[in-house]
Scaffold this motif. Sequence first.
Motif, PDB file in Angstrom:
ATOM      1  N   HIS A  96     -14.533  -0.989   1.525  1.00  0.00           N
ATOM      2  CA  HIS A  96     -13.407  -1.889   1.763  1.00  0.00           C
ATOM      3  C   HIS A  96     -12.145  -1.210   1.245  1.00  0.00           C
ATOM      4  CE1 HIS A  96     -15.069  -3.061  -2.212  1.00  0.00           C
ATOM      5  NE2 HIS A  96     -13.784  -3.022  -2.558  1.00  0.00           N
ATOM      6  N   THR A  97     -11.024  -1.734   1.624  1.00  0.00           N
ATOM      7  CA  THR A  97      -9.756  -1.160   1.193  1.00  0.00           C
ATOM      8  C   THR A  97      -9.395  -1.693  -0.198  1.00  0.00           C
ATOM      9  OG1 THR A  97      -8.416  -2.937   2.104  1.00  0.00           O
ATOM     10  CG2 THR A  97      -8.937  -1.088   3.583  1.00  0.00           C
ATOM     11  N   PRO A  98      -8.540  -0.985  -0.914  1.00  0.00           N
ATOM     12  CA  PRO A  98      -8.074  -1.529  -2.195  1.00  0.00           C
ATOM     13  C   PRO A  98      -7.416  -2.901  -2.022  1.00  0.00           C
ATOM     14  CG  PRO A  98      -7.495   0.789  -2.036  1.00  0.00           C
ATOM     15  CD  PRO A  98      -8.042   0.375  -0.680  1.00  0.00           C
ATOM     16  N   GLU A  99      -6.750  -3.096  -0.904  1.00  0.00           N
ATOM     17  CA  GLU A  99      -6.068  -4.372  -0.648  1.00  0.00           C
ATOM     18  C   GLU A  99      -7.045  -5.534  -0.438  1.00  0.00           C
ATOM     19  OE1 GLU A  99      -3.658  -0.985  -0.006  1.00  0.00           O
ATOM     20  OE2 GLU A  99      -5.427  -1.525   1.183  1.00  0.00           O
ATOM     21  N   SER A 100      -8.231  -5.239   0.077  1.00  0.00           N
ATOM     22  CA  SER A 100      -9.208  -6.305   0.329  1.00  0.00           C
ATOM     23  C   SER A 100     -10.304  -6.353  -0.733  1.00  0.00           C
ATOM     24  CB  SER A 100      -9.836  -6.140   1.716  1.00  0.00           C
ATOM     25  OG  SER A 100     -10.655  -4.978   1.761  1.00  0.00           O
TER      26      SER A 100
END
Length: 87
Positions: free
Chosen positions: A9-13
């Motif tokens: 997953h992305t750091p944002e999610s």
Amino acid sequence: MLFHATLTHTPESCPGSHGSGPKVRDWPARAKEVGVELIAAGTCAPAHTIFFFVETDDMSKLNELFRPIMGLSKADIIPVENRMIPQ
């Protein structure tokens, strides 16, 4: 059948860094609940990646295992042969 799954997953999610915590707190219990054998699992937090070795003969159970994090993580799931661990 044995599968290797890589979930990213992305750091944002990231559920951990945004205070919402992980969607699944106990992967062995989750696997047992859906009828999948969890062989091993590990994580690399800086890479926002989780690795699994699981065994199942029912792809729908594998889909159900990862349902709580669908939409948050990208899953690469591949079938593998067990040639390294003596039976």
